[in-house]
Design a protein around this motif. Structure first.
Motif, mmCIF file in Angstrom:
data_model
loop_
_atom_site.group_PDB
_atom_site.id
_atom_site.type_symbol
_atom_site.label_atom_id
_atom_site.label_comp_id
_atom_site.label_asym_id
_atom_site.label_seq_id
_atom_site.Cartn_x
_atom_site.Cartn_y
_atom_site.Cartn_z
ATOM 1 N N ASN A 1 0.820 -1.219 0.000
ATOM 2 C CA ASN A 1 0.000 0.000 0.000
ATOM 3 C C ASN A 1 0.849 1.262 0.000
ATOM 4 N N LEU A 2 2.006 1.228 -0.638
ATOM 5 C CA LEU A 2 2.889 2.381 -0.648
ATOM 6 C C LEU A 2 2.297 3.564 -1.407
ATOM 7 N N ASP A 3 1.338 3.299 -2.298
ATOM 8 C CA ASP A 3 0.741 4.399 -3.051
ATOM 9 C C ASP A 3 -0.117 5.302 -2.175
ATOM 10 N N ALA A 4 -0.349 4.921 -0.922
ATOM 11 C CA ALA A 4 -1.121 5.769 -0.017
ATOM 12 C C ALA A 4 -0.290 6.918 0.540
ATOM 13 N N PHE A 5 1.037 6.800 0.438
ATOM 14 C CA PHE A 5 1.927 7.798 1.032
ATOM 15 C C PHE A 5 2.411 8.756 -0.052
ATOM 16 N N THR A 6 1.669 9.827 -0.245
ATOM 17 C CA THR A 6 1.941 10.739 -1.355
ATOM 18 C C THR A 6 2.379 12.131 -0.907
ATOM 19 N N THR A 7 2.246 12.457 0.373
ATOM 20 C CA THR A 7 2.670 13.772 0.857
ATOM 21 C C THR A 7 3.991 13.645 1.614
ATOM 22 N N THR A 8 4.670 14.766 1.756
ATOM 23 C CA THR A 8 5.961 14.763 2.446
ATOM 24 C C THR A 8 5.825 14.232 3.867
ATOM 25 N N ALA A 9 4.773 14.650 4.554
ATOM 26 C CA ALA A 9 4.594 14.241 5.949
ATOM 27 C C ALA A 9 4.368 12.736 6.077
ATOM 28 N N THR A 10 3.521 12.171 5.214
ATOM 29 C CA THR A 10 3.264 10.737 5.317
ATOM 30 C C THR A 10 4.479 9.924 4.884
ATOM 31 N N MET A 11 5.243 10.444 3.902
ATOM 32 C CA MET A 11 6.475 9.755 3.510
ATOM 33 C C MET A 11 7.472 9.738 4.667
ATOM 34 N N ALA A 12 7.533 10.853 5.405
ATOM 35 C CA ALA A 12 8.441 10.924 6.551
ATOM 36 C C ALA A 12 8.054 9.920 7.628
ATOM 37 N N GLN A 13 6.756 9.568 7.710
ATOM 38 C CA GLN A 13 6.318 8.576 8.682
ATOM 39 C C GLN A 13 6.694 7.164 8.253
ATOM 40 N N PHE B 1 -18.122 23.274 0.786
ATOM 41 C CA PHE B 1 -17.132 22.685 1.687
ATOM 42 C C PHE B 1 -15.889 23.562 1.698
ATOM 43 N N GLU B 2 -15.096 23.400 2.753
ATOM 44 C CA GLU B 2 -13.818 24.095 2.874
ATOM 45 C C GLU B 2 -12.794 23.108 3.436
ATOM 46 N N THR B 3 -11.541 23.287 3.041
ATOM 47 C CA THR B 3 -10.462 22.458 3.568
ATOM 48 C C THR B 3 -9.404 23.352 4.210
ATOM 49 N N GLN B 4 -8.590 22.752 5.059
ATOM 50 C CA GLN B 4 -7.431 23.413 5.635
ATOM 51 C C GLN B 4 -6.187 22.637 5.241
ATOM 52 N N GLU B 5 -5.130 23.354 4.902
ATOM 53 C CA GLU B 5 -3.889 22.688 4.544
ATOM 54 C C GLU B 5 -3.158 22.225 5.792
ATOM 55 N N THR B 6 -2.708 20.978 5.794
ATOM 56 C CA THR B 6 -1.931 20.409 6.899
ATOM 57 C C THR B 6 -0.724 19.702 6.304
ATOM 58 N N PRO B 7 0.266 19.312 7.121
ATOM 59 C CA PRO B 7 1.404 18.561 6.585
ATOM 60 C C PRO B 7 0.992 17.263 5.902
ATOM 61 N N GLN B 8 -0.177 16.710 6.286
ATOM 62 C CA GLN B 8 -0.647 15.465 5.672
ATOM 63 C C GLN B 8 -1.521 15.715 4.447
ATOM 64 N N GLY B 9 -1.654 16.965 4.022
ATOM 65 C CA GLY B 9 -2.498 17.282 2.874
ATOM 66 C C GLY B 9 -3.765 17.991 3.313
ATOM 67 N N ALA C 1 -7.555 14.144 -0.791
ATOM 68 C CA ALA C 1 -6.821 14.402 -2.030
ATOM 69 C C ALA C 1 -6.222 13.133 -2.625
ATOM 70 N N GLU C 2 -6.063 12.074 -1.807
ATOM 71 C CA GLU C 2 -5.425 10.853 -2.297
ATOM 72 C C GLU C 2 -6.428 9.783 -2.725
ATOM 73 N N TYR C 3 -7.579 9.735 -2.047
ATOM 74 C CA TYR C 3 -8.507 8.636 -2.300
ATOM 75 C C TYR C 3 -9.231 8.830 -3.630
ATOM 76 N N GLN C 4 -9.249 7.794 -4.443
ATOM 77 C CA GLN C 4 -9.960 7.818 -5.718
ATOM 78 C C GLN C 4 -11.152 6.861 -5.645
ATOM 79 N N PRO C 5 -12.356 7.399 -5.526
ATOM 80 C CA PRO C 5 -13.543 6.535 -5.456
ATOM 81 C C PRO C 5 -13.733 5.772 -6.766
ATOM 82 N N HIS C 6 -14.363 4.615 -6.670
ATOM 83 C CA HIS C 6 -14.665 3.861 -7.886
ATOM 84 C C HIS C 6 -16.097 4.140 -8.327
#
Length: 337
Positions: free
Chosen positions: A180-192, A278-286, A320-325
């Motif tokens: 499941n490496l394709d789940a880690f797409t942001t800098t913060a999650t890669m660092a984890q 809707f509104e979003t907030q930017e975080t290190p995880q996206g 931002a990462e999840y792609q619904p089917h």
């Protein structure tokens, strides 16, 4: 405007990993600010008995200070010990694995770096053992500890306590991560995830020999994702607790989008159809879903927008990462933790 507790802690962990000059002025200032925010984080919400931010961010703060080999007041440590003993790390349904893991890493660091007395060190070791035991018992059939993002944190506990080679649950988690490496797409999650994939923990950067580090980093560009053609339709549902919203379900519409659309793209497309905002907030995880249909998630009120694929299954990725089917139903539910 200074970063919040967790963001400043992550920055200090990253700073230590880059081998900065010993005790530079800016570095000392950031450590001082982190100590200050740990106190502000707690005193501002003393009547509630938990940090203003979260135990996750609070634990990160203690971990970052320990990695920099800075002593933490015993009272600060005992706040985390009491929360662990009374199972106060819950988030949504069940325990917050990432929070337990971060706190256990902080406990292990304090014990290893001998930044606490013998009696407190024994308590921290016992608490870490309990966290590790619970994680093994609660490991899901797919190999994750909690979800895909909390698993790297949990795996670092086994590395830090030298139990990864004798614990089968660790091997199952590693296999799950590799699939499941394709789940880690942001800098913060890669660092984890990168320390776990290399059999390391954040505690290792506390003992790095910076003189031996070589500048061998070479930037590479990510491979472009495969192009998906055609269209799909996603059913989007918004729910709210009945005490706050008597009707319960606030929105239920089918949203047509391109086949490659992420959940964030689906939300954007829904706004063009009217009656959806809707509104979003930017975080290190996206991007973090902050407000839907005018209803805001408040960290101080311990509320958040839970993303579900069914009535009981939380998404393993961000908006931002999840792609619904095609034909999938996605529920945005205002929940409390």
């Amino acid at each position: 405007e200074w970063p919040e507790t967790g963001r400043l802690a992550l920055y200090l962990l990253g700073l230590r990993a880059t081998c900065p000059p010993p005790e530079s002025g800016p570095q000392r200032s950031l450590v001082t600010w982190l100590k200050y925010y740990l106190e502000e984080d707690w005193t501002g919400s003393r009547r509630h008995g938990h940090p203003i931010t979260s135990y996750y961010q609070y634990g990160l703060g203690v971990l970052a200070l320990c990695v920099h080999r800075k002593r933490v007041r015993e009272e600060v440590i005992r706040r985390l010990l009491v929360a662990e003993h009374h199972s106060k790390f819950g988030h949504g349904v069940g325990n917050a694995t990432d929070t337990e893991a971060v706190v256990a890493l902080a406990f292990t660091c304090l014990e290893r770096e001998k930044l606490v007395g013998t009696r407190l060190a024994a308590e921290l070791q016992a608490a870490t053992h309990q966290v590790r035991r619970r994680m093994v018992e609660a490991q899901s059939e797919d190999g994750f500890f909690g979800n895909v993002y909390s698993t790297p944190w949990a795996m670092q506990i086994f590395v830090a306590t030298n139990t990864c080679r004798t614990e089968p649950a660790y091997d199952r988690a590693m296999a799950a991560l590799l699939e499941n490496l394709d789940a880690f797409t942001t800098t913060a999650t890669m660092a984890q995830v990168l320390p776990a994939l290399h059999g390391r923990s954040y505690l290792d950067i506390a003992s790095m020999s910076c003189e031996e580090e070589q500048d061998t980093l070479t930037p590479i560009g990510p491979a472009p994702p495969p192009e998906m053609r055609g269209n799909k339709t996603v059913r989007l549902v918004v729910e709210c607790p009945k005490l706050r919203c008597p009707q319960g379900r606030l929105y239920d519409q089918r949203v047509p989008t391109p086949a490659s659309a992420s959940l964030l793209d689906v939300l954007r497309e829904a706004t063009t159809q009217g009656n959806f905002t809707f509104e979003t907030q930017e975080t290190p995880q996206g991007p973090f879903l902050h407000r839907v249909l005018g209803l805001e998630a408040h960290q101080q009120k311990r509320s958040y927008w839970q993303l579900l694929t069914t009535s009981s299954t939380s998404l393993q990725m961000g908006v931002a990462e999840y792609q619904p089917h095609d034909g999938e139903t996605l529920t945005l539910r205002l929940s409390h933790w």
